[in-house]
Design an enzyme around this catalytic site. Structure first.
Site, PDB file in Angstrom:
ATOM      1  N   HIS A   8       0.826  -1.055  -0.101  1.00  0.00           N
ATOM      2  CA  HIS A   8       0.069  -0.175  -0.033  1.00  0.00           C
ATOM      3  C   HIS A   8       0.540   1.190  -0.181  1.00  0.00           C
ATOM      4  O   HIS A   8       2.060   1.106   0.368  1.00  0.00           O
ATOM      5  CB  HIS A   8      -0.778   0.108   1.153  1.00  0.00           C
ATOM      6  CG  HIS A   8      -2.163  -0.978   1.061  1.00  0.00           C
ATOM      7  ND1 HIS A   8      -2.189  -2.050   1.619  1.00  0.00           N
ATOM      8  CD2 HIS A   8      -3.319  -0.683   0.649  1.00  0.00           C
ATOM      9  CE1 HIS A   8      -3.085  -2.714   1.163  1.00  0.00           C
ATOM     10  NE2 HIS A   8      -4.150  -1.791   0.727  1.00  0.00           N
TER      11      HIS A   8
ATOM     12  N   LYS B 149      -0.626   4.860   4.507  1.00  0.00           N
ATOM     13  CA  LYS B 149      -1.597   4.069   5.363  1.00  0.00           C
ATOM     14  C   LYS B 149      -1.212   3.695   6.600  1.00  0.00           C
ATOM     15  O   LYS B 149       0.292   3.729   6.916  1.00  0.00           O
ATOM     16  CB  LYS B 149      -1.550   2.815   4.447  1.00  0.00           C
ATOM     17  CG  LYS B 149      -2.478   1.632   5.154  1.00  0.00           C
ATOM     18  CD  LYS B 149      -2.786   0.416   4.049  1.00  0.00           C
ATOM     19  CE  LYS B 149      -3.679  -0.302   4.808  1.00  0.00           C
ATOM     20  NZ  LYS B 149      -5.006   0.238   5.080  1.00  0.00           N
TER      21      LYS B 149
HETATM   22  P1  NAD Z   1      -7.492   9.654   4.689  1.00  0.00           P
HETATM   23  O1  NAD Z   1      -6.468   9.583   5.726  1.00  0.00           O
HETATM   24  O2  NAD Z   1      -7.168   9.936   3.264  1.00  0.00           O
HETATM   25  O3  NAD Z   1      -8.984   9.831   5.026  1.00  0.00           O
HETATM   26  C1  NAD Z   1      -9.663   9.944   6.085  1.00  0.00           C
HETATM   27  C2  NAD Z   1     -10.530  10.862   6.421  1.00  0.00           C
HETATM   28  O4  NAD Z   1     -11.480  10.695   7.778  1.00  0.00           O
HETATM   29  C3  NAD Z   1     -10.001  12.361   6.559  1.00  0.00           C
HETATM   30  O5  NAD Z   1     -10.918  13.045   5.722  1.00  0.00           O
HETATM   31  C4  NAD Z   1     -10.075  12.512   7.992  1.00  0.00           C
HETATM   32  O6  NAD Z   1     -10.212  13.716   8.269  1.00  0.00           O
HETATM   33  C5  NAD Z   1     -11.412  11.896   8.223  1.00  0.00           C
HETATM   34  N1  NAD Z   1     -11.498  11.675   9.722  1.00  0.00           N
HETATM   35  C6  NAD Z   1     -10.560  11.220  10.792  1.00  0.00           C
HETATM   36  N2  NAD Z   1     -11.338  11.001  12.040  1.00  0.00           N
HETATM   37  C7  NAD Z   1     -12.399  11.591  11.665  1.00  0.00           C
HETATM   38  C8  NAD Z   1     -13.699  11.907  12.617  1.00  0.00           C
HETATM   39  N3  NAD Z   1     -13.426  11.758  13.864  1.00  0.00           N
HETATM   40  N4  NAD Z   1     -14.729  12.476  12.270  1.00  0.00           N
HETATM   41  C9  NAD Z   1     -15.050  12.708  10.798  1.00  0.00           C
HETATM   42  N5  NAD Z   1     -13.928  12.336  10.075  1.00  0.00           N
HETATM   43  C10 NAD Z   1     -12.637  12.121  10.126  1.00  0.00           C
HETATM   44  O7  NAD Z   1      -7.667   7.924   4.578  1.00  0.00           O
HETATM   45  P2  NAD Z   1      -8.205   6.968   3.320  1.00  0.00           P
HETATM   46  O8  NAD Z   1      -7.091   6.452   2.431  1.00  0.00           O
HETATM   47  O9  NAD Z   1      -9.364   7.701   2.684  1.00  0.00           O
HETATM   48  O10 NAD Z   1      -8.837   5.614   4.018  1.00  0.00           O
HETATM   49  C11 NAD Z   1      -9.784   5.768   5.072  1.00  0.00           C
HETATM   50  C12 NAD Z   1     -10.003   4.348   5.805  1.00  0.00           C
HETATM   51  O11 NAD Z   1     -10.410   3.519   4.711  1.00  0.00           O
HETATM   52  C13 NAD Z   1      -8.543   3.843   6.116  1.00  0.00           C
HETATM   53  O12 NAD Z   1      -9.065   2.843   7.333  1.00  0.00           O
HETATM   54  C14 NAD Z   1      -8.508   2.966   4.949  1.00  0.00           C
HETATM   55  O13 NAD Z   1      -7.581   1.578   5.251  1.00  0.00           O
HETATM   56  C15 NAD Z   1      -9.646   2.492   4.717  1.00  0.00           C
HETATM   57  N6  NAD Z   1      -9.800   1.694   3.064  1.00  0.00           N
HETATM   58  C16 NAD Z   1     -10.789   0.993   3.102  1.00  0.00           C
HETATM   59  C17 NAD Z   1     -11.049   0.428   1.957  1.00  0.00           C
HETATM   60  C18 NAD Z   1     -12.277  -0.625   1.809  1.00  0.00           C
HETATM   61  O14 NAD Z   1     -12.411  -1.117   0.544  1.00  0.00           O
HETATM   62  N7  NAD Z   1     -12.595  -1.337   2.775  1.00  0.00           N
HETATM   63  C19 NAD Z   1     -10.346   0.861   0.710  1.00  0.00           C
HETATM   64  C20 NAD Z   1      -9.669   2.138   0.964  1.00  0.00           C
HETATM   65  C21 NAD Z   1      -9.356   2.565   2.259  1.00  0.00           C
END
Ligand code: NAD
Length: 272
Positions: free
Chosen positions: A158, A162
């Site tokens: 990744h 991450k």
């Molecule tokens: P990122 O860091 O780019 O985005 C995370 C977002 O969440 C940010 O906008 C942050 O400000 C917000 N956030 C954090 N705490 C918060 C809170 N208390 N209230 C509201 N918003 C809050 O991360 P990303 O790459 O978008 O990934 C996010 C999550 O999704 C991770 O856990 C990642 O592993 C997961 N993910 C899952 C899949 C899937 O298919 N299930 C795919 C990609 C990413």
């Protein structure tokens, strides 16, 4: 349920949040009805369209989850474990479908979703793509067909931002391999080799996490024996696969009774 489906996106400024806005905009079946980010974020109070660098859309980014979901049919949530638990409680109170893509949750945190799942539909998956969910089923089948002469290693790669390892997807694949073998992953997982580790323990399922650059998500499940090796591989080249899967889950969930579901349910892949 409204037509089109009204969706609240949490973590809207994040990598997945932005991709969800794009994906929902491209769909006729749903609209972005509300946008949530964390308290203190620079986007709070701003028009979502302007914050994204486009035209105003009269949806204002808020940190108030209850207000955001008051008029929504579903919340799609790719944020962080503590936030997701709070959002699950809010979604349950409002009777709104909660689609969870957040990874890195501990078993205890996952346990905290059981109460909310009694009141509303929760669809949670470490990976929302069709390809990975097929890979999960294939992994289970191959693991069931091969004995412990085949060492199983789950190798994931990744991007360098991450925060959790192994990835949620790697753990799903490990669970599938363990289920295929009829063992508990907890008993056989080998997560983190360093130093004099001793020889590989027969039957263990190993995990390797690579972090670098902008890699979106790559997963290999290797079955390595003496003289041959089988590798099942999935490569995500665009985050839209996760966003499309999450939207599909939100639409599918509308007719379901409260409960905890995953993408295998959504994709109809849960039969063995
Ligand atoms: P990122 O860091 O780019 O985005 C995370 C977002 O969440 C940010 O906008 C942050 O400000 C917000 N956030 C954090 N705490 C918060 C809170 N208390 N209230 C509201 N918003 C809050 O991360 P990303 O790459 O978008 O990934 C996010 C999550 O999704 C991770 O856990 C990642 O592993 C997961 N993910 C899952 C899949 C899937 O298919 N299930 C795919 C990609 C990413």
């Amino acid at each position: 349920m409204s037509t089109p489906l009204k969706i609240a996106i949490t973590g809207v400024s994040g990598r997945m949040g932005r991709m969800l806005v794009e994906t929902i905009d491209a769909s006729e079946k749903a609209v972005v009805a509300a946008a949530v980010d964390r308290d203190g974020h620079a986007w709070i109070g701003r028009d979502l369209g302007l914050a994204l660098g486009g035209a105003a859309r009269d949806v204002f980014v808020t940190s108030d989850i209850d207000a955001a979901i008051a008029d929504a049919d579903a919340v799609i949530d790719f944020t962080a474990p503590a936030a997701t638990i709070a959002f699950a409680a809010a979604a349950a109170r409002a009777g709104v479908v909660h689609v969870i893509g957040t990874t890195g949750m501990t078993a205890e945190e996952i346990g905290q979703l059981a109460g909310p799942a009694e009141q509303t539909v929760i669809v949670r998956a470490g990976n929302m793509s069709l390809g990975v969910n097929l890979l999960v089923q294939l992994t289970k089948k191959v693991a069931a067909s091969l004995d412990e002469d085949y060492d199983i290693e789950v190798i994931e790669a990744h991007h360098n931002q991450k925060v959790d390892a192994p990835s949620g997807t790697a753990l799903m694949l490990g669970e599938a391999a363990a289920a295929g073998r009829g063992v508990s992953l907890e008993a056989v997982a080998d997560r983190g080799r360093d130093g004099i580790t001793g020889v590989r323990k027969r039957g263990d399922i190993g995990f390797v996490a690579v972090r670098g650059g902008d890699i979106i998500g790559e997963h290999d499940v290797m079955f390595a024996a003496t003289g041959e090796r089988i590798t099942l591989r999935h490569v995500a080249s665009d985050r839209s696969v996760f966003a499309r899967g999450a939207l599909k889950a939100a639409l599918w969930a509308q007719d379901r009774p409260p409960g905890a579901y995953d993408m295998l349910d959504v994709l109809g892949l849960n039969a063995d």
